[in-house]
Design an enzyme around this catalytic site. Structure first.
Site, PDB file in Angstrom:
ATOM      1  N   ARG A  13       0.836  -1.216   0.000  1.00 21.87           N
ATOM      2  CA  ARG A  13       0.000   0.000   0.000  1.00 21.87           C
ATOM      3  C   ARG A  13       0.864   1.256   0.000  1.00 21.87           C
ATOM      4  O   ARG A  13       0.468   2.296  -0.537  1.00 21.87           O
ATOM      5  CB  ARG A  13      -0.975  -0.004   1.172  1.00 21.87           C
ATOM      6  CG  ARG A  13      -0.323  -0.157   2.531  1.00 21.87           C
ATOM      7  CD  ARG A  13      -1.381  -0.388   3.593  1.00 21.87           C
ATOM      8  NE  ARG A  13      -0.788  -0.850   4.835  1.00 21.87           N
ATOM      9  CZ  ARG A  13      -1.071  -0.338   6.036  1.00 21.87           C
ATOM     10  NH1 ARG A  13      -1.910   0.660   6.146  1.00 21.87           N
ATOM     11  NH2 ARG A  13      -0.518  -0.828   7.109  1.00 21.87           N
ATOM     12  N   SER A  40      -4.670   4.584   5.931  1.00 22.47           N
ATOM     13  CA  SER A  40      -4.470   3.185   5.543  1.00 22.47           C
ATOM     14  C   SER A  40      -4.002   3.054   4.099  1.00 22.47           C
ATOM     15  O   SER A  40      -3.277   2.135   3.764  1.00 22.47           O
ATOM     16  CB  SER A  40      -5.782   2.408   5.706  1.00 22.47           C
ATOM     17  OG  SER A  40      -6.195   2.412   7.055  1.00 22.47           O
ATOM     18  N   GLU A  61     -18.937   4.631   0.097  1.00 25.21           N
ATOM     19  CA  GLU A  61     -18.197   4.106  -1.048  1.00 25.21           C
ATOM     20  C   GLU A  61     -19.007   4.155  -2.344  1.00 25.21           C
ATOM     21  O   GLU A  61     -18.448   4.335  -3.426  1.00 25.21           O
ATOM     22  CB  GLU A  61     -17.748   2.668  -0.775  1.00 25.21           C
ATOM     23  CG  GLU A  61     -16.730   2.527   0.346  1.00 25.21           C
ATOM     24  CD  GLU A  61     -17.335   2.534   1.742  1.00 25.21           C
ATOM     25  OE1 GLU A  61     -18.583   2.505   1.852  1.00 25.21           O
ATOM     26  OE2 GLU A  61     -16.581   2.567   2.728  1.00 25.21           O
ATOM     27  N   PHE A  86     -14.509  -3.048   0.506  1.00 27.23           N
ATOM     28  CA  PHE A  86     -15.450  -1.950   0.259  1.00 27.23           C
ATOM     29  C   PHE A  86     -15.292  -1.378  -1.148  1.00 27.23           C
ATOM     30  O   PHE A  86     -16.144  -0.617  -1.607  1.00 27.23           O
ATOM     31  CB  PHE A  86     -15.248  -0.858   1.307  1.00 27.23           C
ATOM     32  CG  PHE A  86     -15.167  -1.395   2.714  1.00 27.23           C
ATOM     33  CD1 PHE A  86     -16.099  -2.324   3.159  1.00 27.23           C
ATOM     34  CD2 PHE A  86     -14.158  -1.010   3.578  1.00 27.23           C
ATOM     35  CE1 PHE A  86     -16.027  -2.851   4.438  1.00 27.23           C
ATOM     36  CE2 PHE A  86     -14.074  -1.531   4.860  1.00 27.23           C
ATOM     37  CZ  PHE A  86     -15.013  -2.457   5.295  1.00 27.23           C
ATOM     38  N   ASP A 120      -8.316  -7.783  11.975  1.00 30.10           N
ATOM     39  CA  ASP A 120      -9.696  -7.304  11.831  1.00 30.10           C
ATOM     40  C   ASP A 120     -10.674  -8.433  11.498  1.00 30.10           C
ATOM     41  O   ASP A 120     -11.873  -8.316  11.716  1.00 30.10           O
ATOM     42  CB  ASP A 120      -9.788  -6.223  10.742  1.00 30.10           C
ATOM     43  CG  ASP A 120      -9.362  -4.855  11.265  1.00 30.10           C
ATOM     44  OD1 ASP A 120      -9.222  -4.702  12.495  1.00 30.10           O
ATOM     45  OD2 ASP A 120      -9.154  -3.949  10.439  1.00 30.10           O
ATOM     46  N   ARG A 170      -2.032  -5.011   3.053  1.00 30.55           N
ATOM     47  CA  ARG A 170      -1.706  -4.269   4.257  1.00 30.55           C
ATOM     48  C   ARG A 170      -0.301  -4.553   4.808  1.00 30.55           C
ATOM     49  O   ARG A 170       0.406  -3.619   5.164  1.00 30.55           O
ATOM     50  CB  ARG A 170      -2.735  -4.588   5.343  1.00 30.55           C
ATOM     51  CG  ARG A 170      -2.376  -4.009   6.686  1.00 30.55           C
ATOM     52  CD  ARG A 170      -3.454  -4.280   7.728  1.00 30.55           C
ATOM     53  NE  ARG A 170      -3.045  -3.743   9.009  1.00 30.55           N
ATOM     54  CZ  ARG A 170      -2.766  -4.496  10.085  1.00 30.55           C
ATOM     55  NH1 ARG A 170      -2.861  -5.796  10.023  1.00 30.55           N
ATOM     56  NH2 ARG A 170      -2.400  -3.927  11.213  1.00 30.55           N
TER      57      ARG A 170
END
Lengths: 319, 280
Positions: A13, A40, A61, A86, A120, A170
């Site tokens: 990322r 993020s 979104e 998303f 998560d 991530r």
């Protein structure tokens, strides 16, 4: 055997964020949107340098995807960033109608894909996004393997006219592709020449495939490793040339075996050169909480899983 | 254009609408008929637009149809405004046509900038286009049209919140308040309460057109809306129309939302809307 060196763990990322910052400096038509995940997605540098070209849409979104489509009308090149979950499943119809069917030049930039999102848990770990996006006519689907490749891909897709899904992740992972690489959409990268088996990997699984090939080599198995960063359009020629030589293939991806890279490869082989194939992928399950390493191991997505798959597929080849 | 000329135009558009849906025995005449005055005024009187179509539309006003099922009125007005040959209306909903059941850019039909039909997405697209206009220092406006039933889609409210929160004041979004949707009246299906209060609570400048089938009221309303742009707020027009307006047996009912007339009904509808500019 060529040695690939990790120049220092970095997250993909950040490759996106740094690529976007560079684009902001060189292409005045590039604009960016985000749905409350700037940190993020590593978009802050772009925002600081181009506040007028950034649109914070909030946790909305669907509106972001529609706005991105609208921004293309007037010549802008929107990069819309959020988590992969998303960026695809939540807004599939918005992407389908307002972007893909409408042929809009939108770049959907999806971070935190796959199980390596980690703690998560499954609500955020999408394992279906490649399938969702590759089924849309006209959509280019890219899944990058490290920081350098993600940065190069981010720059490259700005010059490609048409909708693109760019998938990255991530965690910090090995950074091993050349810093000055030329990223060609739809062009596979061969990492190892081999004769016994072809390993076709995408995203975080590419480094695992390299590690697997090194270990297999020590055991006398010669694995050809191909980095498929573009799942659609697929570099069928590279796949067929390799499998014609090795006679079998293992595909490896951080995605459900349904709808992913493996199925695209299987189709290519079925139509042109049927060969045994094993799928290193999640087995039609949701993920769960855990560290990226634990999850990669539990869901069979690491170099050990690739080595096992190689052994299995080579047995099938001999029969 | 003089009012009488516009009246003639709407009569011809209504003929086009009922003939188009009759020929293929499908399509949505009700909402199309109800919005005939709006489209006529927008394209013939209000918008600065170039029928030599360019997707980016820099230097001209843009229009986005969100409730894409009223494509017959959109196609008729585009064709009669010079975007494509009027005879092409004959291909509506037929195979290999650019006039798909719901509008799309996919076949390259001039005048269409986004696919619509899956409801609730048009305001977001219009907002993006409005932002692009601001970035391009283009002072032209962006117009959008939405069904009232369509406001039941949540994405609208994301867009409505965004537009006011970000002071998008180069957009005029019109809501076609005909009170009908496919399963019945909007009050029966899902009451939406006081839309004026809702838009105002979100921070929009709201005005009303009490009779959206009265040309003068539509002209005045759109001009008033234009005068309210550039003042830090998005502008909403709540436009009351009658679904099926201009064809007596199609009025005041949801029955003709998505149903085509038979031969006899077509003749009756045509008899109420004289041919003025020539049928295709």
């Amino acid at each position: 055997m060529k040695k690939y060196t990790d120049s220092g763990n970095k997250d993909t990322r950040s490759g996106f964020g740094d690529g976007l910052t560079e684009l902001g400096r060189k292409n005045p038509n590039v604009v960016a949107l985000c749905a409350d995940l700037v940190g993020s997605l590593k978009m802050q540098d772009f925002i600081d340098e181009n506040p007028d070209r950034f649109f914070q849409v909030g946790i909305a979104e669907a509106n972001m995807m529609g706005m991105a489509a609208g921004l293309t009308i007037g010549g802008k090149i929107p990069f819309a960033g959020t988590f992969a979950n998303f960026a695809t499943g939540r807004v599939y119809d918005q992407i389908r109608q307002s972007i893909a069917y409408s042929g809009k030049n939108v770049k959907i930039c999806a971070s935190h894909s796959g199980v390596t999102l980690g703690e998560d848990g499954a609500t955020h770990q999408i394992l279906e996004d490649i399938g969702l996006m590759k089924m849309l006519p006209g959509m280019t689907v890219i899944c990058t393997c490290d920081y350098n490749q993600t940065k190069a891909a981010t720059l490259a897709i700005a010059d490609h006219d048409g909708p693109v899904y760019l998938r990255f992740g991530r965690p910090k992972v090995a950074n091993f592709t050349p810093e000055d690489q030329e990223f060609q959409i739809g062009k596979a990268v061969k990492l190892y020449e081999g004769t016994d088996v072809t390993i076709i990997a995408t995203g975080h699984l590419v480094w695992e495939a390299i590690e697997a090939a090194v270990e297999l080599n020590e055991k006398g198995i010669s694995a050809e490793v191909i980095n498929i960063h573009t799942i659609k359009p697929l570099d069928e020629e590279a796949i067929l040339n390799s499998v014609k030589k090795t006679g079998c293939v293992v595909t490896a991806e951080e995605h459900n075996f349904l709808g992913g890279l493996g199925e695209s490869v299987a189709r290519t082989l079925a139509l042109n050169h049927p060969a045994p194939q094993e799928f290193v992928a999640t087995q039609d399950t949701f993920g769960e909480s855990g560290t990226p390493e634990q999850l990669m191991e539990k869901y069979g997505l690491n170099s050990d899983a690739i080595i096992n798959a190689v052994r299995n597929v080579m047995k099938r080849k001999k029969q | 254009m003089e009012i009488q000329e516009m009246k003639d135009f709407t009569s011809q558009v209504r003929r086009d609408i009922v003939r188009m849906v009759h020929k293929v025995n499908s399509g949505h005449p009700g909402g199309s008929l109800g919005c005939t005055e709006f489209f006529t005024v927008l394209y013939q009187e209000i918008m600065e637009h170039d029928n030599n179509f360019n997707m980016d539309g820099i230097g001209e006003d843009l229009f986005f149809l969100s409730n894409g099922h009223i494509s017959p009125v959109f196609y008729s007005v585009l064709a009669r405004s010079g975007y494509f040959p009027i005879e092409e209306l004959n291909t509506f909903r037929l195979i290999d046509s650019r006039l798909q059941g719901h509008p799309t850019t996919h076949e390259g039909l001039p005048g269409v900038r986004i696919a619509s039909g899956s409801l609730g997405q048009g305001m977001s697209v219009a907002l993006g286009a409005a932002q692009a206009k601001k970035l391009n220092k283009d002072s032209h406006l962006v117009y959008s049209l939405h069904g009232d039933g369509e406001l039941q889609e949540g994405q609208n409210w994301e867009a409505i919140m965004y537009a006011a929160g970000n002071k998008i004041d180069n957009i005029i979004s019109t809501i076609d308040l005909n009170g009908q949707q496919i399963d019945g009246s909007t009050d029966q299906v899902l009451p939406m309460g006081n839309l004026q209060a809702k838009f105002e609570a979100f921070g929009w400048d709201v005005l009303e057109i009490k009779d959206g089938n009265d040309l003068q009221q539509v002209i005045d309303g759109l001009k008033e809306a234009k005068s309210r742009t550039g003042k830090g707020k998005p502008v909403c027009i709540l436009m009351h129309t009658v679904m099926g307006h201009g064809v007596d047996f199609m009025m005041h009912t949801h029955a003709w939302h998505g149903k085509a007339p038979n031969d006899e009904q077509l003749e009756k509808a045509l008899s109420q809307n004289p041919e003025t500019l020539g049928d295709y």
